[in-house]
Design a protein around this motif. Sequence first.
Motif, PDB file in Angstrom:
ATOM      1  N   PHE A 408       0.679  -1.084  -0.053  1.00 19.69           N
ATOM      2  CA  PHE A 408       0.000   0.219  -0.128  1.00 19.69           C
ATOM      3  C   PHE A 408       0.819   1.345   0.089  1.00 19.69           C
ATOM      4  O   PHE A 408       1.970   1.202   0.521  1.00 19.69           O
ATOM      5  N   PRO A 409       0.418   2.465  -0.261  1.00 22.48           N
ATOM      6  CA  PRO A 409       1.148   3.645  -0.488  1.00 22.48           C
ATOM      7  C   PRO A 409       1.789   4.085   1.164  1.00 22.48           C
ATOM      8  O   PRO A 409       0.915   3.535   2.083  1.00 22.48           O
ATOM      9  N   GLY A 410       2.833   4.707   1.195  1.00 22.91           N
ATOM     10  CA  GLY A 410       3.200   5.252   2.180  1.00 22.91           C
ATOM     11  C   GLY A 410       4.162   4.332   3.061  1.00 22.91           C
ATOM     12  O   GLY A 410       4.704   3.438   2.092  1.00 22.91           O
ATOM     13  N   GLY A 411       4.395   4.211   4.075  1.00 27.06           N
ATOM     14  CA  GLY A 411       5.218   3.326   4.798  1.00 27.06           C
ATOM     15  C   GLY A 411       6.328   4.290   5.262  1.00 27.06           C
ATOM     16  O   GLY A 411       7.021   5.039   4.600  1.00 27.06           O
ATOM     17  N   LYS A 412       7.059   3.846   6.375  1.00 20.44           N
ATOM     18  CA  LYS A 412       8.201   4.417   6.674  1.00 20.44           C
ATOM     19  C   LYS A 412       9.288   3.227   7.251  1.00 20.44           C
ATOM     20  O   LYS A 412       9.035   2.301   7.648  1.00 20.44           O
ATOM     21  N   PRO A 413      10.632   3.523   7.211  1.00 15.31           N
ATOM     22  CA  PRO A 413      11.630   2.581   7.739  1.00 15.31           C
ATOM     23  C   PRO A 413      11.345   2.369   9.038  1.00 15.31           C
ATOM     24  O   PRO A 413      11.014   3.060  10.092  1.00 15.31           O
ATOM     25  N   ARG A 414      11.357   0.950   9.152  1.00 13.90           N
ATOM     26  CA  ARG A 414      11.428   0.585  10.662  1.00 13.90           C
ATOM     27  C   ARG A 414      12.599   0.887  11.463  1.00 13.90           C
ATOM     28  O   ARG A 414      13.659   1.161  11.007  1.00 13.90           O
ATOM     29  N   PRO A 415      12.374   1.027  12.963  1.00 12.28           N
ATOM     30  CA  PRO A 415      13.508   1.313  13.862  1.00 12.28           C
ATOM     31  C   PRO A 415      14.670   0.385  13.575  1.00 12.28           C
ATOM     32  O   PRO A 415      14.815  -0.797  13.408  1.00 12.28           O
ATOM     33  N   LYS A 416      15.949   1.059  13.518  1.00 13.40           N
ATOM     34  CA  LYS A 416      17.029  -0.063  13.326  1.00 13.40           C
ATOM     35  C   LYS A 416      17.752  -0.403  14.482  1.00 13.40           C
ATOM     36  O   LYS A 416      17.561   0.492  15.377  1.00 13.40           O
ATOM     37  N   PRO A 417      18.460  -1.344  14.566  1.00  9.95           N
ATOM     38  CA  PRO A 417      19.066  -1.859  15.917  1.00  9.95           C
ATOM     39  C   PRO A 417      20.370  -0.783  16.156  1.00  9.95           C
ATOM     40  O   PRO A 417      20.837  -0.237  15.210  1.00  9.95           O
ATOM     41  N   GLY A 418      20.689  -0.738  17.287  1.00 13.70           N
ATOM     42  CA  GLY A 418      21.625   0.103  17.887  1.00 13.70           C
ATOM     43  C   GLY A 418      23.242  -0.654  17.778  1.00 13.70           C
ATOM     44  O   GLY A 418      23.207  -1.716  17.040  1.00 13.70           O
ATOM     45  N   ALA A 419      24.085  -0.046  18.235  1.00 16.27           N
ATOM     46  CA  ALA A 419      25.399  -0.802  18.356  1.00 16.27           C
ATOM     47  C   ALA A 419      25.362  -2.208  18.893  1.00 16.27           C
ATOM     48  O   ALA A 419      24.639  -2.366  19.936  1.00 16.27           O
ATOM     49  N   TYR A 420      26.292  -2.901  18.229  1.00 11.81           N
ATOM     50  CA  TYR A 420      26.284  -4.476  18.749  1.00 11.81           C
ATOM     51  C   TYR A 420      26.842  -4.409  20.350  1.00 11.81           C
ATOM     52  O   TYR A 420      27.924  -3.763  20.325  1.00 11.81           O
ATOM     53  N   HIS A 421      26.252  -5.225  21.044  1.00 10.53           N
ATOM     54  CA  HIS A 421      26.926  -5.419  22.470  1.00 10.53           C
ATOM     55  C   HIS A 421      27.027  -6.793  22.646  1.00 10.53           C
ATOM     56  O   HIS A 421      25.820  -7.328  22.644  1.00 10.53           O
ATOM     57  N   ARG A 422      27.952  -7.261  23.278  1.00  9.98           N
ATOM     58  CA  ARG A 422      28.265  -8.685  23.583  1.00  9.98           C
ATOM     59  C   ARG A 422      27.045  -9.256  24.748  1.00  9.98           C
ATOM     60  O   ARG A 422      27.042  -8.315  25.519  1.00  9.98           O
ATOM     61  N   PRO A 423      26.511 -10.283  24.411  1.00 13.03           N
ATOM     62  CA  PRO A 423      25.645 -10.589  25.570  1.00 13.03           C
ATOM     63  C   PRO A 423      26.281 -10.605  26.788  1.00 13.03           C
ATOM     64  O   PRO A 423      27.521 -11.123  26.894  1.00 13.03           O
ATOM     65  N   PRO A 424      25.637 -10.593  28.056  1.00 13.22           N
ATOM     66  CA  PRO A 424      26.298 -10.446  29.162  1.00 13.22           C
ATOM     67  C   PRO A 424      26.849 -11.828  29.458  1.00 13.22           C
ATOM     68  O   PRO A 424      28.103 -11.867  30.254  1.00 13.22           O
ATOM     69  N   HIS A 425      26.344 -12.965  29.230  1.00 10.82           N
ATOM     70  CA  HIS A 425      26.859 -14.101  29.652  1.00 10.82           C
ATOM     71  C   HIS A 425      27.956 -14.714  28.671  1.00 10.82           C
ATOM     72  O   HIS A 425      28.661 -15.724  29.024  1.00 10.82           O
ATOM     73  N   SER A 426      28.118 -13.831  27.743  1.00 16.34           N
ATOM     74  CA  SER A 426      29.455 -14.328  26.682  1.00 16.34           C
ATOM     75  C   SER A 426      30.651 -13.984  27.482  1.00 16.34           C
ATOM     76  O   SER A 426      31.022 -13.157  28.375  1.00 16.34           O
ATOM     77  N   SER A 427      31.667 -15.157  27.260  1.00 16.01           N
ATOM     78  CA  SER A 427      32.819 -14.998  27.803  1.00 16.01           C
ATOM     79  C   SER A 427      33.696 -13.943  27.207  1.00 16.01           C
ATOM     80  O   SER A 427      34.781 -13.433  27.860  1.00 16.01           O
ATOM     81  N   GLY A 428      33.370 -13.467  25.993  1.00 17.77           N
ATOM     82  CA  GLY A 428      34.276 -12.352  25.236  1.00 17.77           C
ATOM     83  C   GLY A 428      35.364 -12.961  24.514  1.00 17.77           C
ATOM     84  O   GLY A 428      35.932 -12.232  23.569  1.00 17.77           O
TER      85      GLY A 428
END
Length: 466
Positions: A408-428
């Motif tokens: 349909f006409p119109g529409g706008k970009p969906r929100p984009k993800p922010g910067a990646y951050h490693r999950p807290p449980h990840s050992s890194g």
Amino acid sequence: MTATDSGQREASPLAHLDQETIERLAEEFDAIHDEVYGDLGDRDRQYIKTVIATQRQLAALGRIVLLNSRSRGAWVAGTACLGMAKILENMEIGHNVMHGQWDWMNDPYIHSSKWDWDTASTAEAWKHSHNYIHHTFTNIRGKDKDLGYEIMRIDPNQKWHPVYLLQPFYNVLLTAFFEWGVALHDLDLEAIRRGEKPMSELAKDLKGIAGKMRRQIVKDYLGWPAISAGAFLLGQAATGGAIRQPRTSRIGNAIRRRGGGRGRTAATFADRVLPGAESTFLRTLAANFTANVIRNVWAHAIIFCGHFPDQTYTFSQEEVEGETRGGWYVRQLVGAANIEGSPLFHVISGNLGYQVEHHLYPDMPSTRYSEVAPKVKDICERYGLPYNTGPFGQQWGQVHRTIARLAFPGGKPRPKPGAYHRPPHSSGGEPGVSEAARFRGRLPADHPDAGPEHESGGVEVSPPPR
């Protein structure tokens, strides 16, 4: 590099990247590529040869089981085996071999200049439209023809047309017959309409597609069904007619309708000999058709989920003017999205669940994407960039919501993800490289197992030079 929508530009994780930072990114991404290519060797060679052997065994098993396609269990099992074989051949083998991922082996057959696949697109046309056009101009509106495949509006920046009201419906057809949609897309009909592609080239492409169509019809819809029917007749002869079959034959009925009493003898003979063979032929044909649809549905899902979820960015041609190699890397990074899944999921998806890594390194052997993914995430975290990923259900749902809304006409970009951050449980930490892997060198071209040198594998991706 900026976001595609001015209303989101300030919030974009790309806004803080100056040219110097982008070039440092290029050096880091290049280093990952060079490290992997310096380590390619026997385990990589063994992997692709094992996948090819497994695919051929699955295809053979499916064909053999379908010799008894009149059995419901055999039909289901044979169709499943054949469908999986077609998926492997299309995704992990054909797509990746023709990307040049295995050209480093200099194998006589497993090479982008030699390989062709069991799908409607010709290798030459696909390598031009996909390897060169799509991977060079990824998500640049007006240049990347894979952005909606020129028949769908999947980005609000694309101009709306009334025909898009039908896209939720013809997307269903595209899903089932995806290989044919891609083949027609590879013709580049828009270039023909603008007069940029000569009719002689179109005729050549159509001739190639017709040849692929003929081979698929002969193999899947005539040859193997006929072999199955022949196997039934042999079994019937060997058992003295003990195998149950329908009472009348379609051919016998046709003879009776057309010949009246004069064809009674021939019709009776057909009823005695052919009903089971006819049934076997048609059920094998249906199984082969279903296997092709299974392959098409899966390929459509993986490709759409890797390119059109909410997280991905698109770009205007003005935004990429003067783009450097680092800018190309950033565009590939944010223009694709990963699909999370098990190791088996990644194999049968051609490792395109790692679509981000594939777009960064389209010529890297697909089995290495899981190894470089932690390094790509690390770069994203250090430079404040997004790493687009999500489970299959989420990505699939977002894609089809977009297709429905932007009909349909119109529409706008969906929100984009922010910067990646490693999950807290990840050992890194990142997976270590074994000592054996450190010393497993790439086979030199003059090694006896390396095979002959080849000419260029066809049209390849063309990022800005280093």
